[in-house]
Design a protein around this motif. Structure first.
Motif, short mmCIF file in Angstrom:
data_model
loop_
_atom_site.label_atom_id
_atom_site.label_comp_id
_atom_site.label_asym_id
_atom_site.label_seq_id
_atom_site.Cartn_x
_atom_site.Cartn_y
_atom_site.Cartn_z
N TRP A 99 -24.59 -31.69 -12.17
CA TRP A 99 -24.71 -31.42 -10.73
C TRP A 99 -23.34 -31.24 -10.07
CZ3 TRP A 99 -26.42 -35.99 -13.04
CH2 TRP A 99 -25.54 -37.07 -12.96
N ASP A 100 -22.29 -31.09 -10.87
CA ASP A 100 -20.95 -31.01 -10.30
C ASP A 100 -20.83 -29.80 -9.38
OD1 ASP A 100 -18.39 -32.08 -10.03
OD2 ASP A 100 -17.55 -30.62 -11.44
N ASP A 106 -21.90 -32.93 -1.24
CA ASP A 106 -22.20 -34.35 -1.43
C ASP A 106 -22.70 -34.59 -2.85
OD1 ASP A 106 -24.24 -36.75 -1.32
OD2 ASP A 106 -22.87 -37.01 0.37
N GLU A 107 -22.02 -35.45 -3.56
CA GLU A 107 -22.37 -35.73 -4.95
C GLU A 107 -23.77 -36.29 -5.09
OE1 GLU A 107 -20.40 -38.34 -8.55
OE2 GLU A 107 -20.42 -39.15 -6.52
N TRP A 130 -30.68 -32.12 -8.76
CA TRP A 130 -30.75 -31.88 -10.20
C TRP A 130 -31.74 -32.82 -10.86
CZ3 TRP A 130 -30.14 -34.10 -14.95
CH2 TRP A 130 -29.96 -33.24 -16.04
N TRP A 131 -31.68 -34.11 -10.51
CA TRP A 131 -32.60 -35.09 -11.11
C TRP A 131 -34.05 -34.70 -10.88
CZ3 TRP A 131 -29.66 -39.78 -8.63
CH2 TRP A 131 -28.57 -40.12 -9.43
N ASP A 166 -29.95 -22.91 -6.35
CA ASP A 166 -29.66 -22.32 -7.67
C ASP A 166 -28.21 -22.59 -8.06
OD1 ASP A 166 -28.77 -20.74 -5.58
OD2 ASP A 166 -29.18 -18.84 -6.60
N TRP A 167 -27.91 -23.88 -8.19
CA TRP A 167 -26.54 -24.32 -8.36
C TRP A 167 -26.20 -24.73 -9.79
CZ3 TRP A 167 -27.12 -28.42 -3.89
CH2 TRP A 167 -27.32 -27.77 -2.67
#
Length: 676
Positions: A60-61, A228-229, A236-237, A271-272
């Protein structure tokens, strides 16, 4: 595991195919293996050692080329009608004041929500446990889990975001951001009750996509999401979860539609990630296939629960619009099916735009951009009207916030429609008898000769074969009871889906279909249409059908029913025929609407109610050979209850006629409902 759980599991296994059992066993192995991937609250996503060890950077970076698909134009916001705008702002102000109406209760902690508290029982669901070890069906563990899950669907966040988008008031954006960060912080991957259900995961993703879209005019939106991380990790999770754990087999009902829609919407807009293309393509394929399976060719949802028709339609529309906007359109066949599903809604609503109430309903929504209203159906039709060219027989509705904003992302489509408003859906066994406007106040009667439900467990069906539902100008006269509850309160769950709670005949003190649990039917009654008479305009005037739910009795019994609407006389005649060689006891039940008062004199029941300040009346003439009682709000046993919406119930009058079949093979009883 106690004996009750064991018995339920055995019954549940009996309704699975061999391939489904094999898949579920492999799924259980996967769930055990995933225990090592759990992240505890207050732990940074970057400390996820098992995955970090395999990649130089987490999946997810952030990357400089991350973008988001905003609304196409601000003109969509300007087009929102003033009344819809005011209602939405009022709802957002309620949230800002710390309140949110939810499934019959009012949350009073909306300044800083407790995501794990059930306000009904006061029980706090597990937050730290590995999700697949949480028994969300056990009320002593989670309380009423629907209450807990519903808040975390984040519909109140989309309301706040829409209020900001329409007003520019940053207080709404700040509160939305506060709640999002709170949820992300307290619900890391696989920890607690909110990771136990795929449908909830899918709905959250839809809400997050639209929250980001509606906050685009806020200068902190990118900081809240893309930069934001925790936000990227959660997005993603959620998608990793849905791509791995999908409802299948006997569970592939509305849940699989929500899972596929949520994954598709997120993979298109967020769509990252390296997996985004794969997730998008897989979700689109599942959605296309499962929507076809979940829907009759006529466009009626197969679960035999009309609320879920609306829920599934909303989910599929949101996903299809998102795909169109992202340049990855779904098939023309899917869009044609959506048009038919909208037509079903338009054709079955009564004059007050109320839909049939058969089967389960839990007020599930795919996307909430409007203030809460008592009836969802006008808003759904407004969405359909904004997406498709519609025929003249569709009822007129006003645009909403949702219809204005969603429609701005796609063009209006042509669709194939019936020239006349349909009254009969043969594949779903759904038939309507209605009086024309020229005859005065509408008499609306729904007759049920459809399947018991969808798939082997028919999770959301009720034991309501041959039941009728009758309204006068939109007021329930002979009412469907509704649902009230799912989890906990087993006595109430059993009552609201029982045969005795519906306007039909119960024989030998048993339901027409056999329940194996709150979402499981082990034996399904099957109904068959016998005859249908229509007038020159195609409107149904007489209907007759039968069901086989009591053929297992000794000796067997067959229930037939015919319903005839004499429109000029404003009279409805219901004839029940019980064919058997035995003396089975039976009960003929009629549940009155909550607005209707009843007074019984012999075999005549006077009915009275008020519509728009005017007094209305009717007479129910009951069969003479039965012993009749009038009950209201009884609890031992349950009788005479009506649920206007999920989580709410109220007493209402119920008429029950008791008798026994003769041994001359045929018993015929006639009930007449005379209006005016």
């Amino acid at each position: 595991m106690n004996s009750v759980d064991l018995e339920w599991r055995i019954r549940r296994l009996s309704k699975m195919s061999a391939s489904e059992v094999k898949w579920r066993l492999s799924d259980q192995v996967r769930r055990r293996r995933w225990a090592s991937r759990q992240i505890a609250p207050e732990v940074s996503p970057l400390s996820w050692a098992p995955l970090s060890a395999r990649r130089s950077t987490p999946p997810w970076d952030w990357a400089p080329d991350i973008t988001f698909h905003d609304l196409p134009t601000q003109d969509a916001l300007v087009a929102v009608p003033l009344d819809a705008r005011r209602e939405l702002i009022a709802a957002a102000d309620e949230i800002m004041g710390g309140r949110w109406h939810l499934l019959g209760s009012v949350r009073q902690d909306m300044e800083d929500p407790d995501w794990f508290l059930d306000p009904v029982t006061g029980i706090r669901a597990p937050q730290l446990d590995y999700c697949f070890k949480v028994n969300h069906r056990a009320e002593d563990v989670t309380g009423n889990v629907k209450q807990i899950w519903e808040l975390s669907r984040m519909h109140h966040v989309t309301v706040l975001a829409a209020a900001f988008s329409l007003s520019g008031d940053e207080r709404y954006a700040d509160r939305a951001a506060l709640h999002l960060r709170s949820w992300w912080r307290e619900n890391p991957f696989l920890s607690g009750v909110h990771w136990t259900s795929g449908i909830e995961t899918g709905l959250r993703l839809i809400a997050w996509v639209w929250a980001r879209r509606l906050l685009s005019g806020w200068d902190k939106a990118e900081q809240l999401f893309e930069c934001d991380e925790s936000a990227r990790a959660q997005v993603w999770w959620h998608q990793e979860y849905l791509a791995t754990f999908r409802s299948r087999g006997s569970s592939a009902n509305n849940h699989v539609i929500a899972e596929a829609a949520g994954l598709l919407v997120a993979a298109l807009s967020f769509d990252w990630f390296a997996e985004s293309t794969r997730w998008r393509d897989e979700a689109a394929q599942v959605l296309e296939e499962e929507l076809q399976r979940n829907t009759f060719p006529s466009g009626v949802n197969r679960e035999m629960a009309f609320e879920y028709h609306g829920f599934v339609l909303e989910l599929a529309v949101v996903a299809a619009v998102e795909a169109e906007w992202a340049g990855r359109p779904l098939s023309s066949e899917l869009w044609a099916l959506l048009a038919r599903m909208f037509d079903v809604v338009a054709a079955t609503l009564d004059v007050k735009l109320r839909a049939p109430r058969y089967g389960d309903g839990d007020d599930g929504r795919a996307l909430v951009l409007d203030g809460p209203t008592a009836e969802r159906w006008p808003g759904l039709l407004a969405l359909g009207e904004s997406l498709f060219e519609t025929p003249q027989w569709w009822p007129a509705v006003e645009p909403t916030v949702a219809s204005s904003l969603v429609a701005s992302m796609v063009g209006r489509r042509a669709a194939v429609h019936s020239d006349l408003r349909p009254s009969h859906y043969a594949d779903a066994g759904l038939t309507l008898l209605r009086s024309p406007p020229s005859d005065g106040d509408e008499i609306w009667c729904r007759c049920d000769a459809g399947p018991h439900g969808y798939l082997s467990i028919a999770a959301h069906g009720h034991a309501d074969a041959l039941a009728v539902e009758v309204r006068h100008n939109g007021t329930d006269v002979l009412a469907d009871p509704g649902t009230y509850c799912y989890h906990g309160e087993p006595g109430w769950r059993s009552y609201f889906r029982s045969t005795l709670a519906h306007n039909t005949v119960e024989v030998a003190g048993s339901d027409q279909s056999t329940s194996g649990g709150p979402f499981l039917w082990t034996r399904h009654a099957r109904s068959t249409l016998i005859d249908l008479e229509t007038d020159a305009d195609g409107e149904v005037t007489e209907w007759s059908a039968e069901h086989n739910g009591y053929l297992g009795l000794t000796p067997p019994l067959r229930h037939r029913r015919s319903v005839r609407l004499l429109r000029r006389l404003r009279r409805l005649e219901i004839v029940d025929t019980l064919e058997t060689a035995g003396g089975h006891p039976f009960r003929l039940a009629f549940l009155l609407g909550p607005a209707v008062e009843a007074r019984m004199t012999g075999r005549e029941v006077g009915l009275a109610w008020t519509e728009g300040g005017s007094e209305k009346c009717a007479t129910l003439s009951l069969p003479e050979d039965l012993t009749w009682t009038l009950a209201r709000g009884a609890t031992d046993p349950h009788l005479g209850w009506y649920s206007p919406r999920f989580g709410e119930k109220q007493p209402t009058w119920a008429l029950v006629g008791e008798g026994a079949c003769s041994q001359t093979d045929l018993d015929i009883v006639t009930t007449v409902l005379q209006f005016g």
